[in-house]
Write an enzyme that holds these catalytic residues in place. Sequence first.
Site, PDB file in Angstrom:
ATOM      1  N   CYS A  46       0.839  -1.513  -0.205  1.00 13.75           N
ATOM      2  CA  CYS A  46      -0.265   0.423  -0.027  1.00 13.75           C
ATOM      3  C   CYS A  46       0.797   1.330  -0.212  1.00 13.75           C
ATOM      4  O   CYS A  46       1.922   1.096   0.743  1.00 13.75           O
ATOM      5  CB  CYS A  46      -0.838  -0.415   0.807  1.00 13.75           C
TER       6      CYS A  46
ATOM      7  N   ALA B 265       3.061   1.677   3.030  1.00 13.82           N
ATOM      8  CA  ALA B 265       4.179   0.815   2.703  1.00 13.82           C
ATOM      9  C   ALA B 265       5.490   1.552   1.822  1.00 13.82           C
ATOM     10  O   ALA B 265       6.297   1.532   1.832  1.00 13.82           O
ATOM     11  CB  ALA B 265       4.183  -0.542   1.726  1.00 13.82           C
TER      12      ALA B 265
ATOM     13  N   ARG C  10      12.660  -4.269   6.498  1.00 16.12           N
ATOM     14  CA  ARG C  10      13.123  -4.009   5.318  1.00 16.12           C
ATOM     15  C   ARG C  10      15.091  -4.175   4.406  1.00 16.12           C
ATOM     16  O   ARG C  10      14.743  -3.689   3.898  1.00 16.12           O
ATOM     17  CB  ARG C  10      12.892  -2.708   4.432  1.00 16.12           C
TER      18      ARG C  10
ATOM     19  N   HIS D  71       5.103   6.123  -3.081  1.00 18.47           N
ATOM     20  CA  HIS D  71       6.748   6.223  -2.860  1.00 18.47           C
ATOM     21  C   HIS D  71       6.673   8.379  -3.569  1.00 18.47           C
ATOM     22  O   HIS D  71       7.331   9.057  -3.314  1.00 18.47           O
ATOM     23  CB  HIS D  71       7.399   6.601  -4.410  1.00 18.47           C
TER      24      HIS D  71
END
Lengths: 454, 454, 528, 528
Positions: free
Chosen positions: D47, D50, D81, D179
Site C-alpha cells: 500500500c 509501505a 526491510r 513514493h
Amino acid sequence: MLDYTKKEQYDRSALRVNPAKTCQPVGAMYAALGVHECMPHSHGSQGCCAFHRMFLTRHFKDPAMASSSSFTEGASVFGGGSNLKTAAKNIFDIYNPKIIAVHTTCLSETIGDDLNALIQGIDIPDGKYMVHTNTPSYKGSHVTGFSNMVASFINYLSVSSGAKNGKLAMIPGFVNPGDMREMKRLTKAMGISYTMLPDTSGVMDSPMTGKFEMYPQGGTTVEEIIGLGDSKLTLAIGKFASEAGAEALEKKCKVPYKTLPMPIGIGNTDKFIMELQSFTKDEVPYSIEEERGQLVDILIDIHPYTYNKKAAIFGDPDTVLGIAEFAMEMGMIPKYLVTGTPGEAFETAAEELFTKFGLSGCKAKAAGDLYELHQWMKEERVDLLIGGTHGKYIARAEDIPFVRAGFPIIDRYIHSYMPLVGYKGGMRLAELITNALMDRQDRDSTEEDFEMVM
Amino acid sequence: MLDYTKKEQYDRSALRVNPAKTCQPVGAMYAALGVHECMPHSHGSQGCCAFHRMFLTRHFKDPAMASSSSFTEGASVFGGGSNLKTAAKNIFDIYNPKIIAVHTTCLSETIGDDLNALIQGIDIPDGKYMVHTNTPSYKGSHVTGFSNMVASFINYLSVSSGAKNGKLAMIPGFVNPGDMREMKRLTKAMGISYTMLPDTSGVMDSPMTGKFEMYPQGGTTVEEIIGLGDSKLTLAIGKFASEAGAEALEKKCKVPYKTLPMPIGIGNTDKFIMELQSFTKDEVPYSIEEERGQLVDILIDIHPYTYNKKAAIFGDPDTVLGIAEFAMEMGMIPKYLVTGTPGEAFETAAEELFTKFGLSGCKAKAAGDLYELHQWMKEERVDLLIGGTHGKYIARAEDIPFVRAGFPIIDRYIHSYMPLVGYKGGMRLAELITNALMDRQDRDSTEEDFEMVM
Amino acid sequence: MEKVLDQYNSRVYKNRKEHMVTVNRNEKNEIAANVRTIPGIITQRGCCYAGCKGVVLGPIKDAFIITHGPIGCAFYSWGTRRHKAKKEDGVDNYLHYCFSTDMQEADIVFGGEKKLKKAIEEAMDLFHPSTIMICSTCPVGLIGDDIHAVAKWAEQEYKIKCIAFSCEGYKGVSQSAGHHIANNQLVRYVIGEGDREIKTKFAVNILGEYNIGGDGWETERLLKRIGYEVVSTFTGDSSMDDLKNAHKANLSLVQCHRSINYIAELIETKYGIPWMKVNFIGVEGTIETLKNIARYFNDPELMARTEAVIADELDLIEEDMAYYKSKLKGKTAAIYVGGSRAHHYQFLLDDLGVHTILAGYEFGHREEYEGREVIPFVKPDADSKNIESITVQPDPEKYHVYLSEEDINRLKEEKLLDYYGGMVKDMNDGTYMVDDLNHFETEEFLKLLKPDIFFSGIKDKFVAQKGGTLSRQLHSYDYSGPYSCFRGAVNFARDITMGIYTPAWSYVKTPWKSAPILEGTIGGGKAC
Amino acid sequence: MEKVLDQYNSRVYKNRKEHMVTVNRNEKNEIAANVRTIPGIITQRGCCYAGCKGVVLGPIKDAFIITHGPIGCAFYSWGTRRHKAKKEDGVDNYLHYCFSTDMQEADIVFGGEKKLKKAIEEAMDLFHPSTIMICSTCPVGLIGDDIHAVAKWAEQEYKIKCIAFSCEGYKGVSQSAGHHIANNQLVRYVIGEGDREIKTKFAVNILGEYNIGGDGWETERLLKRIGYEVVSTFTGDSSMDDLKNAHKANLSLVQCHRSINYIAELIETKYGIPWMKVNFIGVEGTIETLKNIARYFNDPELMARTEAVIADELDLIEEDMAYYKSKLKGKTAAIYVGGSRAHHYQFLLDDLGVHTILAGYEFGHREEYEGREVIPFVKPDADSKNIESITVQPDPEKYHVYLSEEDINRLKEEKLLDYYGGMVKDMNDGTYMVDDLNHFETEEFLKLLKPDIFFSGIKDKFVAQKGGTLSRQLHSYDYSGPYSCFRGAVNFARDITMGIYTPAWSYVKTPWKSAPILEGTIGGGKAC
C-alpha cells in the site's frame, strides 16, 4: 585453552592425546542396561565399574546400576573365578535380577579368565540367567563392547523354535533412549511387530516417580531375546554397533539380516523406512510421509545458512557417518570426520559418501583422536564442530560454534530424550545446526548488519 | 544497539515504542488458515493483506494465502460493498475455496461497512460459505483478532442438532502447528474424539511435495465446525485467544466450556490431562504418565542451573503466562512479564501466579511494550530474556541470553514444528532455557572455570 | 540398622555388620574399614589408579601424566574431577589434555614398554614437558612392564623429571591405595628439591586440598589475608615447583587426612615440619582452624590479625547464613563421600542447623572414623600389606624447626599437632556410621531414615533422587563451589537450599493418580 | 499466456490480458500498469504507507518516524526491510526503533490529533530528535486528523523539523503512491536546506538506492574509488543532513526509477542538476553505468581512473564469475519484484548466462516497462489523480549547471540524461512481461514455463518452492547481499548457485512412492 596443540602435522604412533573413544566395557554395560531386569556385571577391579557407571550417569543423568567382581591383587594373581562365584551369589541374593550380564575388563582378559567355564561352574537359580561377553579394553572401543554384548545375549539366549514369529528383530545401535523410542515409533507406525535389542528406553530415561526402581519398566525381556531366534529378519542399525549381533543371530538361528546406516537425515531414514516397508509390504502411512516432506521443506528453507558451511564431526562411527550424510544433505561440507573407534570400514564408508555428494578435500579417520582433529582445524578452519562434550575445549580454543550430538554429552541435559534419528530427529539436528550457525552470525555481525528477519 | 533507551522511568500515554503486539487482522487471518479450504479475506486496502501474509510467512516459512478487497480511495469514501462483492465472485471463481472468511481492517471499520448486510447481499455458490468477523485494528491485538475469527466461525456455522456427538471441542489458542499437533496427540492418546478449531497443522507446516496446494491437507473442515454445535464440552485453551469462541458455542449451541491455561509446563499440562480425563473417565495411559515423570525428572536434574535465575518474558498473554508458570516450576523468577495485548486479566493472572509461588518483586504488564520492558531490565538486570524475535535487539544491547519462544519468530527456522505445550513441549522449553543459561556460563567462565562435566 | 542387615545372607550380614556403627559416645564405636568389598556388592568405590592419578597427581598442572594402559582409564579421568588450576606465566598447564599409551592387544601380548618409550618421545617432541609422570593401569602390572626403568631412561635421555607410579587398579581395596602410592613417590622424588626463597616465617603447606570447585583458592585467599605464606598446596592448582619447596614451610596443614597423611608424616620426619589437622569446611570449623594455626605460630600480631579477619569475613556472610539457616534448620542429612568430607561437612551442616543422621566414608581407614589413637590396633591385611610403606630419615641440611621441641611436644599433647580425632567424636548418639555404604544399604537407609538431603557422588545421586530424596554430590559439588571457608559456606547453603526448595519436587506425584476423577473449576475456567 | 488467461472469467480476463505482453521487438508491447488490482485477486502489492514510510522514508536514520494509526502498520515496518545504516558520530540512528501512536477506539471516534501531539511531546522528552516525520495510516485520513497542522505546531513548539506524510494505505493502487507522496515532501521541506561544502566537482546524488543488504555501500565504495563525491543517497544510510544537501551535486544518478523519479525531475527543475538513469546491478550494467557517468563529467583523468577501476574490480571477480557462470549457464529465470529490480537483474542474470523468460513489476508504471517516451500517452485515472503532483520553480540562488546547455541537450538527445528506456527493450522476443503478477498467474506460469529460479518476495517465495521451483527474494535478497556492482554480482551468483544446487531438492520425491516394493541390498547390508 589447549595452547599446546600445534597446527603442524606430526605422525604419532604411540601417544594418544585427547581420545575420541573409550574402552569396551562401558559399551557392554550400556547394552546390558537395555535388557529388562538385567544386572550388568564388570569382571575386574571395582574401579572399572565405578568409572563406567559414573560415565553413563553423567551422560544420561539417570542411575546406571552395575556390579563388579571387585578384584584385589590376589584375584589378579590367582584368577577371578571365586570372585565371580561370590558375586553371582550375592547379586542374585540381594538384587534379584532376572539375568546377570558379565563383561570382562583388560584385567580379567590379561589374566585369561575363561568366562564360559567360570559361568558353567556357577549355581544359577532357577529361571535366572547369566551370560557373558569378552570386552578386552585394549581392542576396539566402547562401540565394540556394545556390539559384543549384544551378540553375546543372542549367542547365549536366542533359540530358533523352527517356527517364525513374523517379527522384526532390530538392533538400534549405540544411541540414546530417545533414538530408540523414535525408531520404535516409526516401526509401530508401519504396523510391524518387532523386538528391539537392546532397548534402554524406559531405563536410562526413566521417569521420576518418587520410587527408585532397580529395574525400571524398560528394556528387552529375556523372553524376547530368546524369541529373537524366530524373527523373520534382523535390521542391524549401524555396521559398527549392530552387525555383530545380527551376524550372531544369523549364525545361530538362521535369521537373515540387513545392515542399515544409522537413520540420521533424509536418505538414511528413507532407507530405514523402505526396509520396513519391504518387510511389511504395507503402505507407508501418510503421517510418515508428512514428516519426511516437512524435513525436506525445512532443509530447502534453511539452505542459505547451511550450504557450503564446513563442519568437523567426531564421535562414534555409525553416528558420525549418519550426521555427516545429513550434513551433506543440508549442503554442508563435512570437512573432517573422526572416530576414535578403529576400523577401516569407517574411512571407506566416509569416502563413499564424499564421492556420492561430489566432495573432495574432506578427510575421514578411524582410530583418530581429538588432538589430530584440532590440528586439522587449525590448518583449515571449519564453521562448525559437531560431537560430544569433549569437543568443547576445541570449540572454545578456536572460537567455533559447537553442536553437541552423540556420545558422551556430560555437560548438558535433556539431550538423551531427544532423537537425532528419523525425520523428526532430522528436524532437531537441523535446528541445532542452523541455530548454532545463525547465533554465530548474529554474534559476529556489526550492529548495522544485525538482522531482524532471517 | 537501542542506545536511546533510558533506564529512568517515564510515563508514556501516547507514544508506543517497540510494540509487543500487532493488529487484529493478522490473528484473524491465522485463525482462518486453520480451516480447511478456507480463503482468509482482508476487507481493506491491499497493504494490510500484504503485511499480514508477509508476517505469517516470515514466522512459518510457509505460504500464507489470503485475498484482499483492495480498497482504493473511492472505496474508502463510498464503502467497500462493491469491492467485497467483486472479490467474493473472483475468489470463488479462481481459487475455489469451500469458504471465505472475511475479516475487517481499521479502514473498513472506520468507514463503517456492515459486513453482515454485505455478505447477505452476495451470491454465494451452492455448498460454499462466507463468514466474517470484525477485527478493528484499533482494539485489542492480533490475539483478539484470532479470538474473534474463531467465534465468528462458530457463530456463522455451528449448529446444535439436538443430539450430542460425544466429541470434545478444542480451541487451541494462538499457537504453532507443532503445538496443535501435540495437543491432538495427547487427546488421541486419551482416546477422545475431538474437533480442534482452528487447526493450522498440515497447513502452516505442510510438507514439501513438489506441488503447491492452495488448500493443503490440514485445517478444520466446515463440516466439523458445523458439528461443533453437538459437542459435549469445549476446552478453551488460553483465556485470551480461546474463550470468546467457547462462549460463542455455549451461547449458540449450549455447549458448556472450560477455560484452561495454555498447557505449558507441568502444572498446566496436568490441568489439561486431568480435564481430558474428566471428559473421558478413562485412565490416563502410562505413556503420558511416563512423559510427565520424565519432565519432572529433568526439572529436578537441571535445577542448579535454573533456580533463582531471573527471566523477562514477553509475547502473547496466554503464552507468556504459560511460560512464566513453567519458569516458576523450574525455580526461576519471572521478573518481568509483558504482553502488548491489553487486558487486566493478564496482570491479575500473573499476580496470582506470583502469589502461588511465593514470589514478590515481579512485575507484569498488559498493553506494555518492549521499550518499557527494556527500561525495567536496565533498572534490574535479568539472566534470561524469553520472547519472539523482536527481543533480539534488547538481548544484544544488554548482552543477555535470549530464548526464542512465542510469536512472532522471524529470524529462525523450524521452531513452528516444535511444540512448547505438553510434557514434551516442556522438555523442549527446558532444554532451550537450560542451554541458553549453560552456554552463557561456558562463555563467561574463565579458562580455569570452564567445566567438562556439568 | 538391623532392618537393613537382616535382608543379607549370613556371610554378607557378618561382613557388613562390622562396617556399621550406631554411635554411642560411651562406647568404642569400633568399625571395620579399608578392607575389601565383597564381590557383587554394588559398592561406590573406585580403584587405586583413581586415587593416584585421579586424586593426588591429577591436579599438578605442569605434570605431563601419561596413563600407561588401554584407553578407558585415561579417558574417564580427563577433565572430570574439577581440580581447577590457573594459567601461570612460565608454567605449563596440561589439565585440559588427556595422554595415554592406548595399549592395544599386541602391546599386552608383547609388552608395552616400547610403546611407552615411543609415547614419551612423542610427548617430548610435541609438548616439551619438564615433568612426565607415568601411571599404570591394571594389565601393566600383570604383563610386567617396568615403568620405573622407562622413567629412569626418560630422565637420562631428556634431562627431565620422570616419575613412575605403579598404581594398577587392582591394588588395595579402594582409591586409598593410590593415594599412598602417589604420596610415596612425591616424597621420594619431588619434595625437598626446591630452593625457593620463603618470605615470611608464617609459611605453611596445605596438604590434602585439591582445589575442587576452587576450595583451595578460597582457603589460600583467607590465609594470605591473615598474613600466611602458602608454600605449597598438595596438590590443588600446584606446579611441580611448588611441591618441590614444601620442605621450606614451618607447618603443614592437613585438610584431607586420608589422602595425604603419609606425606604429612614423612615431611615431619625428614624436614622437621609438624602437621596440624585443619578443617576449612564450615564457619565454626574454619574459625577454630584459624585460631589453632595462630596458636602454633604464637605471634600476637598474627593472632590479632586472625581475629580481625574472622570478624570481617563473618560480617560479610552473616546475613546470608542467617537466611539460609532459617530455611534449613531442622533438616536432616546423610553423607557418604570419599574421605574426610563426610566428617568436615557435618560442621558446615551444623552451622546451618542441619542434623547429620548417617555418615560414612568410601575409602576411609579406621582412624578417619575413630581417630588416630586407633592406629596401633589396626591390623594390616593382605591387601594393605601389598602397598609399599616407605621410611625416611631426617635430612641433615633441610631439617628445621619453628618451635622448640618443648613447645611442639606440648602442642602434640594438646592434640593440636600430629593428631586427628576422627569423625565419631563429632557425631551424636544414635546416628549411624557406615563404611563403604553400598547401593542396597543406601536405598534401605534412605527409605528408613528419610533424610532431607543425601550427600554422595554421581553414581548414587540419581538413585536417591529417583526415590525422592535430594542428593548433592560432595565429590564434584555438583559443579558448584567453592564450599570452603566463610564464603564457601554461603555457596553451600545456597546450593542445598535451592535443592530442597526446588519446586519440581512438588510435582513428583502424578495428580490423576491421587484424584482420578476431578470435576469442577480448573484454572479460573467456568464450571459447566 | 492464453493458457493462463483462459481460466479467468470474462471480466478478469479482459482486465488481466492488458497486463500481459509477449515481447515482440517489432511491436509496441503496450502494457497496462499502475492501475488498481481487481478485488479478490491475490496480488502481491502493498500500500501507499509501505511505499512512503517503508521504502522512501524508512532508511533515513535520524528521522524519528511516528506512524500515526493503529499499531499494525508500524509493527510490520519495524526492522523488516534491510535498509542498513551505520552509526555515525553526532547523527541519531533510530532504525532499531518503532514508533507509533497505537490509536485506540477512542482516538478513532474523537480524533487522534491530541494523542499525536502527546506522542511528539513524549518523543521529545525521551529522544530529543532533530527531525520528526509523521506517517498516517488508513483511518487517519477518514477521521480527518490534520497531521500537517500538528507538524507545524511541533516545529514551532520544539524548534525541530517536523514533516507530515498523508500516506494512508488506500491511496493510489500500490506502494507507488507512497513514493510519490514521500518524494513531494522531501523536495518541499528537505532538499536545498543544507549548506555543506562540496569538495570535488565530481559530485553526485544517488537516487533510489535504499541500501538494501548494503547495496548502497558497495555502490558508494566504487564511486568513491573512482573519485566521485557522493553528496547524498536517497535514502539508504542517509541522514537528514545528507538529503538537505542534495542540491549541491552536479549530477543525480537514478537507480530505482519508479520510487524516486519525481525527486530527480524536481531537483533538475529547481536546482539545474540533470539526472541519469544508472544501473549498478550486473557486471556489464555497472561498467556501462560507470562509463556513462564519466562521459557526463567529461574529464580525461576521471575517465582513465574509471577504466582502471573497472579493470581492477573485474580482475578480482573474474574467476568467481566464470565458475558460477559454468554452473548457471542455460538456466532460466522469472522475475517479479517491486519496481526497477525486475529490469536490473536481467543484466546480472545475463552476465551469468541465465535467461529471463518472464518479468514483471509489482508497482511499476508503463514507463518502467516501455520507456519514458510513453509518458505523454499515459492517461491519468481516478486513482492517480488523487495523488498530488507538485511543481517547482528554479531556485534563484541555488540553481547551478555543470555542463553547458548545449552539452546537456546533446546528452539528452543521446538519451544519456533524463531518460529511461524501460525494461522491454532489454527483453527477448517471446519472453513474457506481466504487470501485477498475481498468485494464480504465478502458479500457472511456473507450471507452464518451469523456470529454474523465480525471483520474487516473501509472499510468493514458498508458493514457488512448494511447487519445486527455487525462489529467491529480490526485495530482501533473502537476508544476503550486497548484490550491487562487481562484488555484489559474485554474492548474487553464489546465492543462486547454492539455491539451485542445494541437495535437498533431490529429496522432494518420496522414494517409496516411486519404488513401492524395493528389495535387495541396501546401504552396504547383506542380502538375505
